[in-house]
Design an enzyme around this catalytic site. Structure first.
Site, short mmCIF file in Angstrom:
data_model
loop_
_atom_site.label_atom_id
_atom_site.label_comp_id
_atom_site.label_asym_id
_atom_site.label_seq_id
_atom_site.Cartn_x
_atom_site.Cartn_y
_atom_site.Cartn_z
N ASP A 170 0.86 -1.31 0.12
CA ASP A 170 0.04 0.01 -0.16
C ASP A 170 0.97 1.31 0.02
O ASP A 170 1.94 1.27 0.00
CB ASP A 170 -0.90 0.09 1.33
CG ASP A 170 -2.47 0.70 1.08
OD1 ASP A 170 -2.49 1.25 -0.16
OD2 ASP A 170 -3.28 0.22 1.66
N GLU A 203 -1.29 1.83 -5.06
CA GLU A 203 -0.98 3.27 -4.83
C GLU A 203 -2.05 4.31 -5.30
O GLU A 203 -1.98 5.48 -5.66
CB GLU A 203 0.58 3.88 -5.15
CG GLU A 203 0.97 3.50 -6.62
CD GLU A 203 0.18 4.41 -7.63
OE1 GLU A 203 -0.72 3.95 -8.28
OE2 GLU A 203 0.61 5.64 -7.86
N ASN A 207 0.29 7.71 -9.02
CA ASN A 207 1.58 8.02 -9.90
C ASN A 207 1.61 7.45 -11.02
O ASN A 207 2.54 6.89 -11.71
CB ASN A 207 2.90 7.40 -8.86
CG ASN A 207 2.69 8.32 -7.49
OD1 ASN A 207 3.04 9.30 -7.24
ND2 ASN A 207 2.41 7.47 -6.57
N ASP A 225 -10.38 3.60 -3.03
CA ASP A 225 -10.85 2.26 -2.96
C ASP A 225 -12.30 2.28 -3.32
O ASP A 225 -12.92 3.25 -3.23
CB ASP A 225 -10.99 2.46 -1.42
CG ASP A 225 -9.57 2.15 -0.73
OD1 ASP A 225 -8.70 2.07 -1.49
OD2 ASP A 225 -9.37 2.11 0.40
C1 GLA Z 1 -5.96 1.27 1.53
C2 GLA Z 1 -5.87 0.24 0.34
C3 GLA Z 1 -7.28 -0.61 0.70
C4 GLA Z 1 -6.81 -1.35 2.10
C5 GLA Z 1 -6.63 -0.43 3.08
C6 GLA Z 1 -6.23 -1.12 4.40
O1 GLA Z 1 -7.24 2.02 1.77
O2 GLA Z 1 -6.41 0.96 -0.85
O3 GLA Z 1 -7.26 -1.59 -0.37
O4 GLA Z 1 -6.04 -2.24 1.81
O5 GLA Z 1 -5.84 0.66 2.59
O6 GLA Z 1 -5.94 -0.29 5.22
#
Ligand code: GLA
Length: 413
Positions: A170, A203, A207, A225
């Site tokens: 991440d 990410e 980027n 997300d």
């Molecule tokens: C980010 C990622 C998610 C998940 C959370 C976990 O938001 O994009 O897919 O992995 O972190 O904290």
């Protein structure tokens, strides 16, 4: 016709197996060390010749993860037939880790994972599955747990010792870093372990990973997300649709994990979500509770004909071939056997009629066999001579829904 999709699934599986062997035998650490960020070596198709499939804890369970959940999910992946359908990677997302020990080694939560990660990996492997974990390039993960910054080699070595097969990395608390350099550093650390480990770059498209991540990781997130809502799914489809040129065997655009079965959308919406992920050759990581699925959820996640579209060995990300502007789109993904997967997507709140001509999906005038991949029904041979208006192949699409077909050209009417 069912034979055709089963055959292509089998072909994909054979290809995965042969390329995996090639990866295991052909990639010594010495050879790998020569590769630079600019990617002078051949791209690694070996670890992901087709988009990875599996399960990830985050969408349903968030930080509420423990070894019982993982064992029960491993059992469920086998018992539901999901492993047989291709869902191989069982991945624990954020919150499995609590601290580092005196030597800097990452420590799994001893209360939630009392047996330790190696024992859990052994359990998962014994089921025929592969095992994955999560970390972050920065000093802390998104949930505030210890990240890998400054510990890349030690963490990679620890994962290899635990027999991890997949690591999602991440980007929280990492904005001051150079993503390209830092992910390559992580890749190199993984390579030095000598264990093939899939690197899932996360990410969120910040980027432009589609421009550099091939040869670094096997999949890269392209958006922020996903949420368990139709608006989120539409937003992601639109964002990811432009990036088709970057996807192909060895490296895939990742529009995030599946929400199918989590309860926030209708059956039509989930079928559209799953269909579009398949036509975009997206990684298929289930994100629901596999221990209690409704029949409808099972029928979506286990639709082998749609999965075969996603896993097709040609590895092309499908794209929009007709965009009506008002929320009606026709998508096409060419497949290895010369057929085309076509999804009619209705993003509006009303039923729509959508049409396609053979010339718009790159197939010659004449007869073509059409099969409905959700009804699991042959729709017969349709003939488009290229001349008559009413020869268009027409579908009625439910609101917030899809009709998805596979079309084989060159058939006698
Ligand atoms: C980010 C990622 C998610 C998940 C959370 C976990 O938001 O994009 O897919 O992995 O972190 O904290």
């Amino acid at each position: 016709m069912r034979m055709t999709s089963i055959t292509s699934t089998a072909m994909a599986a054979a290809l995965v197996a042969s390329l995996a062997v090639a990866a295991l035998t052909g990639c010594g650490p010495g050879k790998q060390r020569n590769e630079t960020v600019k990617g002078t070596a051949a791209p690694e198709t070996g670890l992901a010749p087709v988009p990875p499939m599996g399960f990830n804890t985050w969408n349903k369970f968030g930080c509420n993860v423990d070894e019982r959940l993982i064992r029960e999910t491993a059992d469920a992946l086998v018992e539901t037939g999901m492993l047989a359908a291709g869902y191989r990677y069982l991945v624990i997302d954020d919150c499995w880790q609590v601290s580092r020990d005196a030597n800097g080694r990452i420590v799994a939560d001893p209360e939630r994972f009392p047996g330790g990660m190696k024992a859990l990996a052994d359990y998962v492997h014994a089921k025929g599955l592969a095992f994955g974990l999560y970390t972050d390039l920065g000093p802390k993960t998104c949930a505030g747990r210890p990240g890998s910054f400054g510990f890349e080699d030690l963490d990679a070595a620890t994962y290899a010792e635990w027999a991890i097969d997949y690591i999602k990395v991440d980007w929280c608390n990492a904005d001051d870093l150079d993503a390209r350099v830092q992910y390559a550093k992580f890749r190199d650390a993984l390579r030095r372990t000598g264990r093939p480990i899939v690197l899932s770059i996360c990410e969120w498209g910040r980027n432009d990973p589609w421009a550099w991540a091939r040869g670094v990781g096997q999949l890269w997130r392209t958006t922020s997300d996903i949420q368990d809502t139709w608006e989120s799914v539409v937003w992601i489809i639109n964002a990811n649709s432009h990036l088709y040129a970057a996807a192909g065997p060895g490296g895939w655009n990742d529009p995030d994990m599946l929400e199918v079965g989590n309860g926030g959308m209708t059956g039509d919406e989930y079928r559209a979500h799953f269909s579009l992920w398949a036509i975009m050759a997206a990684p298929l990581m289930a994100g629901n509770d596999l221990r209690k699925m409704t029949e409808e959820t099972r029928a979506i996640l286990l639709n082998r004909e749609v999965i075969a579209v996603d896993q097709d060995p040609l590895g092309v990300q499908g794209r929009v071939v007709i965009d009506r502007g008002y929320g009606g789109q026709v998508w096409m993904k060419p497949l290895a056997d010369g057929s085309k997967a076509v999804a009619f997507l209705n993003m509006t709140g009303r039923e729509l009629d959508l049409y396609v001509r053979w010339s718009q999906i790159g197939i010659p005038a004449g007869g073509a066999r059409v099969r409905d991949l959700w009804a699991h029904q042959d729709l017969g041979v349709h003939t488009d001579t290229g001349r008559h208006f009413d020869e268009r192949f027409k579908a009625k699409i439910p609101a917030h829904g899809v009709v998805m077909v596979r079309i084989w050209p060159g058939q006698k009417p």
